[in-house]
Each structure stands twice: as structure tokens, then as C-alpha cells.
Write a protein that holds these residues in place. Structure first.
Motif, PDB file in Angstrom:
ATOM      1  N   TYR A  63      10.228   6.412   1.350  1.00  7.88           N
ATOM      2  CA  TYR A  63      10.701   4.727   0.929  1.00  7.88           C
ATOM      3  C   TYR A  63       9.407   4.139   0.502  1.00  7.88           C
ATOM      4  O   TYR A  63       9.541   2.994  -0.279  1.00  7.88           O
ATOM      5  CB  TYR A  63      11.153   3.958   2.301  1.00  7.88           C
ATOM      6  N   ASP A  64       8.054   4.698   0.658  1.00  9.90           N
ATOM      7  CA  ASP A  64       6.868   4.067   0.233  1.00  9.90           C
ATOM      8  C   ASP A  64       6.687   4.319  -1.172  1.00  9.90           C
ATOM      9  O   ASP A  64       5.781   3.780  -1.675  1.00  9.90           O
ATOM     10  CB  ASP A  64       5.860   4.729   0.985  1.00  9.90           C
ATOM     11  N   GLN A  65       7.532   5.263  -1.732  1.00  9.65           N
ATOM     12  CA  GLN A  65       7.212   5.743  -3.175  1.00  9.65           C
ATOM     13  C   GLN A  65       6.986   4.836  -4.186  1.00  9.65           C
ATOM     14  O   GLN A  65       6.225   4.675  -4.958  1.00  9.65           O
ATOM     15  CB  GLN A  65       8.180   6.821  -3.467  1.00  9.65           C
ATOM     16  N   PRO A  66       8.113   3.887  -4.394  1.00  3.97           N
ATOM     17  CA  PRO A  66       7.845   2.704  -5.356  1.00  3.97           C
ATOM     18  C   PRO A  66       6.768   1.879  -5.238  1.00  3.97           C
ATOM     19  O   PRO A  66       6.069   1.770  -6.412  1.00  3.97           O
ATOM     20  CB  PRO A  66       9.139   1.780  -5.136  1.00  3.97           C
ATOM     21  N   GLN A  67       6.151   1.497  -4.147  1.00  8.96           N
ATOM     22  CA  GLN A  67       5.010   0.876  -3.997  1.00  8.96           C
ATOM     23  C   GLN A  67       3.676   1.808  -4.154  1.00  8.96           C
ATOM     24  O   GLN A  67       2.657   1.596  -4.680  1.00  8.96           O
ATOM     25  CB  GLN A  67       5.059   0.206  -2.695  1.00  8.96           C
ATOM     26  N   ALA A  68       3.745   2.974  -3.835  1.00  9.35           N
ATOM     27  CA  ALA A  68       2.715   4.046  -4.152  1.00  9.35           C
ATOM     28  C   ALA A  68       2.452   4.256  -5.514  1.00  9.35           C
ATOM     29  O   ALA A  68       1.435   4.439  -5.918  1.00  9.35           O
ATOM     30  CB  ALA A  68       3.027   5.307  -3.237  1.00  9.35           C
ATOM     31  N   ILE A  69       3.481   4.486  -6.363  1.00 12.65           N
ATOM     32  CA  ILE A  69       3.486   4.437  -7.815  1.00 12.65           C
ATOM     33  C   ILE A  69       3.079   3.384  -8.286  1.00 12.65           C
ATOM     34  O   ILE A  69       2.128   3.358  -9.314  1.00 12.65           O
ATOM     35  CB  ILE A  69       4.929   4.940  -8.494  1.00 12.65           C
ATOM     36  N   GLU A  70       3.427   2.048  -7.906  1.00 19.32           N
ATOM     37  CA  GLU A  70       2.844   0.979  -8.616  1.00 19.32           C
ATOM     38  C   GLU A  70       1.320   0.747  -8.183  1.00 19.32           C
ATOM     39  O   GLU A  70       0.541   0.453  -9.394  1.00 19.32           O
ATOM     40  CB  GLU A  70       3.536  -0.246  -7.787  1.00 19.32           C
ATOM     41  N   ILE A  89      -7.842  14.511  -8.873  1.00 20.92           N
ATOM     42  CA  ILE A  89      -6.698  13.891  -8.542  1.00 20.92           C
ATOM     43  C   ILE A  89      -6.546  13.897  -7.156  1.00 20.92           C
ATOM     44  O   ILE A  89      -5.896  14.691  -6.548  1.00 20.92           O
ATOM     45  CB  ILE A  89      -5.381  14.150  -9.286  1.00 20.92           C
ATOM     46  N   CYS A  90      -6.830  12.711  -6.437  1.00 26.32           N
ATOM     47  CA  CYS A  90      -6.944  12.901  -4.997  1.00 26.32           C
ATOM     48  C   CYS A  90      -6.560  11.506  -4.489  1.00 26.32           C
ATOM     49  O   CYS A  90      -6.903  10.493  -4.972  1.00 26.32           O
ATOM     50  CB  CYS A  90      -8.296  13.235  -4.450  1.00 26.32           C
ATOM     51  N   ASN A  91      -6.051  11.373  -3.000  1.00 21.49           N
ATOM     52  CA  ASN A  91      -5.556  10.241  -2.241  1.00 21.49           C
ATOM     53  C   ASN A  91      -6.688   9.700  -1.488  1.00 21.49           C
ATOM     54  O   ASN A  91      -6.325   8.572  -0.857  1.00 21.49           O
ATOM     55  CB  ASN A  91      -4.450  10.507  -1.683  1.00 21.49           C
ATOM     56  N   VAL A  92      -7.804  10.393  -1.112  1.00 20.26           N
ATOM     57  CA  VAL A  92      -8.734  10.065  -0.024  1.00 20.26           C
ATOM     58  C   VAL A  92     -10.021   9.779  -0.686  1.00 20.26           C
ATOM     59  O   VAL A  92     -10.870  10.572  -1.029  1.00 20.26           O
ATOM     60  CB  VAL A  92      -8.728  11.101   1.032  1.00 20.26           C
ATOM     61  N   LEU A  93     -10.338   8.537  -0.535  1.00 20.63           N
ATOM     62  CA  LEU A  93     -11.588   8.146  -0.927  1.00 20.63           C
ATOM     63  C   LEU A  93     -12.802   8.699  -0.071  1.00 20.63           C
ATOM     64  O   LEU A  93     -12.715   8.828   1.110  1.00 20.63           O
ATOM     65  CB  LEU A  93     -11.849   6.353  -0.845  1.00 20.63           C
ATOM     66  N   ILE A 124       0.990  10.391   6.613  1.00 19.32           N
ATOM     67  CA  ILE A 124       0.849  11.217   7.787  1.00 19.32           C
ATOM     68  C   ILE A 124       1.764  12.611   8.046  1.00 19.32           C
ATOM     69  O   ILE A 124       1.416  13.492   8.483  1.00 19.32           O
ATOM     70  CB  ILE A 124       1.228  10.209   8.935  1.00 19.32           C
ATOM     71  N   SER A 125       3.036  12.371   7.456  1.00 23.32           N
ATOM     72  CA  SER A 125       3.896  13.593   7.718  1.00 23.32           C
ATOM     73  C   SER A 125       3.299  14.644   6.842  1.00 23.32           C
ATOM     74  O   SER A 125       2.677  14.704   5.862  1.00 23.32           O
ATOM     75  CB  SER A 125       5.233  13.345   6.917  1.00 23.32           C
ATOM     76  N   VAL A 126       3.196  15.914   7.406  1.00 22.71           N
ATOM     77  CA  VAL A 126       2.758  17.266   7.059  1.00 22.71           C
ATOM     78  C   VAL A 126       3.571  17.428   5.619  1.00 22.71           C
ATOM     79  O   VAL A 126       2.833  17.657   4.615  1.00 22.71           O
ATOM     80  CB  VAL A 126       2.987  18.369   7.848  1.00 22.71           C
ATOM     81  N   ALA A 127       4.924  17.162   5.597  1.00 24.05           N
ATOM     82  CA  ALA A 127       5.485  17.310   4.241  1.00 24.05           C
ATOM     83  C   ALA A 127       5.475  16.242   3.235  1.00 24.05           C
ATOM     84  O   ALA A 127       5.436  15.073   3.585  1.00 24.05           O
ATOM     85  CB  ALA A 127       6.962  17.399   4.798  1.00 24.05           C
ATOM     86  N   SER A 128       4.438  16.483   1.985  1.00 25.82           N
ATOM     87  CA  SER A 128       4.186  15.533   1.415  1.00 25.82           C
ATOM     88  C   SER A 128       5.321  15.091   0.224  1.00 25.82           C
ATOM     89  O   SER A 128       6.097  15.692   0.006  1.00 25.82           O
ATOM     90  CB  SER A 128       2.959  16.238   0.389  1.00 25.82           C
ATOM     91  N   THR A 129       5.422  13.695   0.206  1.00 23.18           N
ATOM     92  CA  THR A 129       6.349  12.990  -0.522  1.00 23.18           C
ATOM     93  C   THR A 129       5.669  11.965  -1.452  1.00 23.18           C
ATOM     94  O   THR A 129       5.742  12.247  -2.819  1.00 23.18           O
ATOM     95  CB  THR A 129       7.400  12.439   0.371  1.00 23.18           C
ATOM     96  N   LYS A 130       5.179  11.122  -0.868  1.00 23.38           N
ATOM     97  CA  LYS A 130       4.720   9.975  -1.941  1.00 23.38           C
ATOM     98  C   LYS A 130       3.416  10.330  -2.455  1.00 23.38           C
ATOM     99  O   LYS A 130       3.169  10.189  -3.706  1.00 23.38           O
ATOM    100  CB  LYS A 130       4.417   8.792  -1.248  1.00 23.38           C
ATOM    101  N   ALA A 131       2.671  11.415  -2.130  1.00 23.20           N
ATOM    102  CA  ALA A 131       1.543  11.769  -2.627  1.00 23.20           C
ATOM    103  C   ALA A 131       1.835  12.619  -3.677  1.00 23.20           C
ATOM    104  O   ALA A 131       1.194  12.709  -4.857  1.00 23.20           O
ATOM    105  CB  ALA A 131       0.522  12.643  -1.531  1.00 23.20           C
ATOM    106  N   PHE A 132       3.140  13.375  -3.750  1.00 20.87           N
ATOM    107  CA  PHE A 132       3.503  14.303  -4.910  1.00 20.87           C
ATOM    108  C   PHE A 132       3.768  13.563  -5.978  1.00 20.87           C
ATOM    109  O   PHE A 132       3.428  13.704  -7.112  1.00 20.87           O
ATOM    110  CB  PHE A 132       4.567  15.232  -4.260  1.00 20.87           C
TER     111      PHE A 132
END
Length: 613
Positions: free
Chosen positions: A265-272, A376-380, A400-408
Motif C-alpha cells: 500500500y506504500d507504493q503510490p507514495q513511494a513512486i511519487e 540505483i539504491c534505497n539506502v543513503l 522491512i518485509s524480506v519480500a520486496s514490493t515497494k522497492a521493486f
């Protein structure tokens, strides 16, 4: 994979350590432990299993002190057991060490130490560090014990080899904690009258958002009133704290049953948020002017797991929009295969954590070959971002979840933006075409907001298919990597057998494993290949498969004629469609795993960051 949290302050450290270890559970582990300096003695408590077991044992032992360190262990040397759990001590019991990574020469060092009379109590490589420090304390000279411990640690660092990060305490130096980083993650949290040592920011984010990111070979010396950082040569260096914008709620479940569900559910905000930084000149990010971008002749994408699938999507994007040939490699393969040393090559490394050992190793090889490198990375401040020449950050917040979703999906979005900018720079795209593509990209967040509304429909469907032993995912062209990702996601969290195939390949073997009741999930947006996907559905259904079609509104009616269930995702352009198509597959994996009673956020045998090869 392991997690470290250390505390130096004026308060009882135990609650800080237990809470920090809970925040690091997502990294994957099989045991946990802590050590506290209490009245001049080190009190160690360890337990096999979850942090909850350590918490129970700690309540019984009831250690109290203002300096302590904790650890969650993922077994690499020695089976999961209390004896192999961290922290580990020297012969005297006055030195404790917690450690992430691998000491490659530990067997040689252990033999030498045993010959000198040291007695080991575990099977781990970590215990070597404690005994080396004990040995080196005998041979260094200093005016006081704190400096003596520091010199012993520095001497130890010169003797051990491998990728590691560790923290150490000595009973004779109250109020002192030392941390070391080499090719494994380690950060320092700077608080008011308290400071933290950890393998990841969420461990202490509740208490401070000021972070020191350590460089390779750095040694951090933590006291109540400050932190000193020394480089690999022992020289003091100034490190400016980075203020992390994530708040603690971002790193928590926010009312959802699992982090995985929240992060879908975080994905819309993560993409924005990611697109905010994508509105920039990629030439400046890459350190190349327009001529430099035009001279690029080859692109190598290197990644692991889910990030590798994002790279496969990126190949379609770059070759179509920028006209540059792209190869996509698993990082673990790239490191060891012969790579032609071609000029004007850009290597792109994709990683959520920026700490994946195989990816970092592959980047180092690319740099040795003279290639320009982009992360291309998520961690500063992660190791990958410091290794690469430049970085494009995906702004997902903690995953946090091991299975990546919003990062993907943010990685795919980043690859699309990169491809469009490269195409504009090298003339493969006209300005008009670029502006049209980018306008569609900026609308993606809104479309993702519609796609996540599919959860109820997917949840309802999973009642019918969750007990199946085998699942098949089919896609073509840019949706083929999404079929691979859908299968991987289901395997990761439900432990069910799942495979992804290019739909045109099913007649070349895979169709033999489709029989009555086999769920076949078909990615078939209404595009140029839609009719071919209709044929694939018919072929599977003719063999008794339970066909689930993921399509767009324009294709829904025809898909319903050949499928048992249809999910309708919003329509965007053909290249961006996979970002939306993956959403029902994420929900599918989540709800099947939930119905099967699996540990969704921390699947067995898996860890969020694979920091050893």
C-alpha cells in the motif's frame, strides 16, 4: 544478515537493546543475545530463536548497566545454538564481540591462538576476534585502558580478512563502545547524552535521526558525550551527521497485519517520492555531459533477486527508449564470468539495501574494467552508493518485509526515468516524445493508487487456489520479468512451488507440468501481444488449468472468455504497464501465505540483506 545494536548513555541499556533487536528482526536470524556492563562485570544473555526468547531470558537474568550491545545471528559458521549465539567472549570473559559478515582466515587464526593457549567455546568465526583482541591487549602500550583497547582493535583489524562489521566492549573500559566497519553495514546514531552503534538505522530511529555513515575501514569510538571516528590508518576524521527524514512510524506496520501488506500500500507514495528526484538531469547524476551520454555504447545491469527482475524490465526500457544495447546479469554470475572490456560502458547496480555482497563485488569488477558505475539504491550512505561513481536514490523509506514490493516498483520507475533521459540526451527520443513519456510517468502514482484497490478481489480468489502445490506465471515482452517476479514473490512467502515463463515458451516444455486445477496467472494487458496471450490462456485451460488473467479494461471482456478469474488494472503505456501489473501478484503471494499460516515478513531461510557471498 545479522543485526547489531549497541548503546552508551546514562540510562539502563537493556530496553534500548531489546527494542533495537526487534527493529532488526527483518534482517533474518536464528538466535539473539546481548551483553551488559554491570558493576565492572560483563553479563551476557543469549537465546536460540526469536528476540522474544531473549527478552524472556533477560527478564530472568535482569542485567542492568549503561553500556551494552546486542545481536541477532544468521548462522554461517556453526549451527544455530546458544553456544554459537553472539556476543562471544575471550578466555577471561572480560571482552565481548558481536559481528556481522565472515572472517575468511579464521581457521588459520584460530589454530595460532589455540597454540598460544586460547580455548574456544563456539564453532563461529566471530570468536576469533575476541581472542585476537585479548592477545593484542598484551602487546600494545597506552597511557590508559581506553586507548589500549582502541590500539588492540586496530591491530586486530590488520590481522583479520574478509567482509565484516563488529562491535566490542571491555569490562575495564566502562562507558566505551567500539565499532568497526569493513564491507558490511555499520552506522552510528548520535543522540543527546547517548549514542548508538547499529547495522541499520531502524534499530535506533526511535531515539535519534542523526546518523554517521561509516566508510570502509573506519573505527568508531562511542562515549556518552560524543563519537570519534578514525579512518583505516588511525587518523581522526570529521564525519558530518546525516539527518534521516524517516520517522519511526514509517518503519512500523502502521496498523497493517504485516509489513509486506503495508509496503504494498506504500507504493503510490513511494513512486511519487522517487519521481521527485527523477525530475532532474541524469547527466549530472552520472557526471557526464551531453556528449558523454551520447558516447555510451553498452550498458550492463547487475543485481540479485527481485532487483534483478527490475533490471530485466530496465533492459526493455533502455533498448527501446535510448537504443543502447543492454545485458542483464545476476551479480553472482557477473563477478566470475569473462566480461569484455568494451569502451563507453555504463554498469548499473540495483539494490534496495545497498549492502548486497554479490552486487558490491560485481560493481568492483566493473570499476576494474574501467566502466562508469551507477547505483540505483534505497539506502543513503550504504556501501553500494559509496562504491559506485554516482547514485540515483529511490525514496521508498525503510522496506522491512524480506519480500520486496515497494522497492521493486520504485526501481522499475527509476529505470524508466533513466531510459527516457538517456533517449532524450542521445537523440533517440524527440523532445515531444520525451515530454509525452514523462507526463505518463508522472501519472503513474495515481494509477498505482487505483491498482492497490484490487486487494479484496485477490483475497477472495485465494480461497479457491491457496492449497495448490504448483503455480505458473506467464508474461511476454516487458511483462515476462513480472511473471518471474510473481513466481519469486509467491515462493518467498508461501514456500509453494512457482515458476515464471515467457508465454511463447510454454509449448517448448513447461506446458507438460500444467494439469487439472493448476493455477496459471497470465499477464495480458490489452497491447500488441494481447491476442497471443489469449491463445496461451486457451492452451492452458484446455489442459484443465485454473486461469487467472491480469488485464486492462479494454481486454477484460475477451479475457473473461478464456479465464476463470479476471483482474483489471489501470491502463498506462505499454512500457509502464508492468509497474501496475505486479500489484495483484504481490497481493496474491501475501494472501496465499497468510492462508497457509506462513511467517510473511520473515520467511524461513531468507534475510533482507544478503551481506555475505
Amino acid at each position: 544478515m545479522c543485526g547489531i545494536i549497541g548503546y552508551v548513555g546514562n540510562n539502563n541499556c537493556v530496553p534500548y537493546i531489546i527494542d533495537g533487536l526487534k527493529k532488526l528482526e527483518y534482517r533474518g536470524y536464528d538466535s539473539a543475545g546481548l551483553a551488559v556492563l554491570q558493576n565492572g562485570n560483563l553479563v551476557t544473555v543469549r537465546a536460540v530463536g526469536k528476540v522474544a526468547e531473549l527478552e524472556k531470558a533477560t527478564l530472568i537474568a535482569n542485567p542492568k548497566g549503561t553500556t551494552g550491545i546486542g545481536h541477532t545471528r544468521w548462522a554461517t559458521h556453526g549451527k544455530p545454538s546458544e553456544e554459537n549465539s553472539h556476543p562471544h567472549t575471550d578466555c577471561t570473559g572480560d571482552i565481548v564481540v558481536v559481528h556481522n559478515g565472515i572472517i575468511e582466515n579464521y581457521l588459520t587464526l584460530r589454530a595460532k591462538l589455540e597454540a598460544r593457549g586460547h580455548r574456544f567455546k563456539s564453532e563461529t568465526d566471530t570468536e576469533v576476534i575476541a581472542h585476537l583482541i585479548e592477545e593484542n591487549l598484551l602487546h600494545v602500550r597506552a597511557s590508559h585502558d581506553q586507548d589500549r583497547l582502541l590500539k588492540a582493535v586496530q591491530k586486530t583489524n590488520k590481522e583479520i580478512s574478509g567482509a565484516y562489521a563488529y562491535g566490542v566492549m571491555w569490562a575495564r573500559t566502562p562507558g566505551l563502545l567500539i565499532g568497526v566497519k569493513k564491507q558490511s553495514p555499520m552506522v552510528v546514531g548520535v543522540g543527546k547524552d547517548e549514542n548508538f552503534l547499529a547495522s541499520d538505522v531502524p534499530a535506533f530511529l526511535k531515539h535519534t535521526n542523526k546518523v554517521l555513515f561509516l566508510e570502509e575501514g573506519d573505527v568508531a569510538v562511542l562515549h556518552v558525550d560524543g563519537v570519534t571516528v578514525l579512518d583505516k590508518d588511525g587518523k581522526e576524521k570529521k564525519v558530518k551527521p546525516v539527518k534521516i527524514s524517516w520517522d519511526q512510524k514509517t518503519a512500523e506496520k502502521g496498523g497493517y497485519a504485516h509489513f509486506m501488506l503495508k509496503e504494498i500500500y506504500d507504493q503510490p507514495q513511494a513512486i511519487e517520492d522517487t519521481l521527485r528526484t527523477a525530475r532532474t538531469d541524469f547527466g549530472k547524476i552520472l557526471g557526464l555531459d551531453t556528449d558523454g551520454l551520447r558516447q555510451l555504447r553498452n550498458i550492463h545491469i547487475i543485481a540479485c533477486g527481485t532487483a534483478y527482475h527490475a533490471g530485466l524490465v530496465g533492459k526493455y526500457y533502455i533498448e527501446q527508449l535510448a537504443g543502447i544495447p543492454v545485458s542483464v546479469d545476476l551479480a553472482s554470475e557477473y563477478k566470475y564470468r569473462t566480461v569484455p572490456q568494451l569502451p563507453n560502458t555504463l554498469a548499473i547496480a540495483i539494490s534496495q539495501s545497498g549492502e548486497t555482497a554479490d552486487t558490491i563485488g560485481a560493481v568492483k569488477k566493473a570499476k576494474e574494467l574501467g566502466f562508469r558505475t551507477l547505483a540505483i539504491c534505497n539506502v543513503l550512505g550504504s556501501s553500494l552508493t559509496r562504491t559506485c561513481d554516482s547514485t540515483f536514490f529511490t525514496h521508498c523509506g525503510p522496506e522491512i518485509s524480506v519480500a520486496s514490493t515497494k522497492a521493486f516498483t520504485s526501481q522499475i520507475t527509476s529505470m524508466y526515468a533513466l531510459a527516457a533521459f538517456l533517449g532524450q540526451a542521445n537523440g533517440n527520443l524527440s523532445q515531444t516524445a520525451f515530454e509525452k513519456l514523462y507526463k505518463e510517468l508522472l501519472a503513474l502514482s495515481k494509477d498505482m493508487g487505483e491498482a492497490v484497490k484490487l486487494e479484496y478481489e485477490v483475497r477472495h480468489l485465494t480461497r479457491k487456489i491457496y492449497k495448490a502445490d504448483r503455480f505458473i506465471f506467464l508474461g511476454r515482452n516487458v511483462n515476462f520479468p513480472i511473471a518471474l517476479e510473481g513466481a519469486l514473490k509467491l515462493k518467498e512467502v508461501s514456500y509453494r512451488s512457482a515458476e515464471g515463463f515467457a508465454a511463447g515458451e510454454i509449448k517448448h516444455g513447461p506446458i507438460s507440468i500444467i494439469d487439472k486445477g493448476t493455477p496459471v496467472i497470465v499477464l495480458m494487458p490489452h497491447d500488441a501481444l494481447f491476442e497471443k496471450m489469449l491463445s496461451a490462456c486457451q492452451e492452458c485451460r484446455a489442459r484443465g488449468a485454473f486461469v487467472v488473467a491480469v488485464t486492462t479494461k479494454a481486454g477484460a471482456k475477451m479475457a473473461a472468455d478464456v479465464a476463470d478469474q479476471v483482474f483489471i488494472v489501470p491502463q498506462t503505456n505499454e512500457l509502464l504497464q508492468p509497474v501496475l501489473d505486479v500489484v495483484p501478484l504481490q497481493f496474491l503471494a501475501y494472501w496465499i501465505a497468510k492462508r497457509l499460516g506462513c511467517d510473511i515478513d520473515q520467511p524461513r531461510n531468507l534475510a533482507k540483506s544478503v551481506t555475505v557471498e
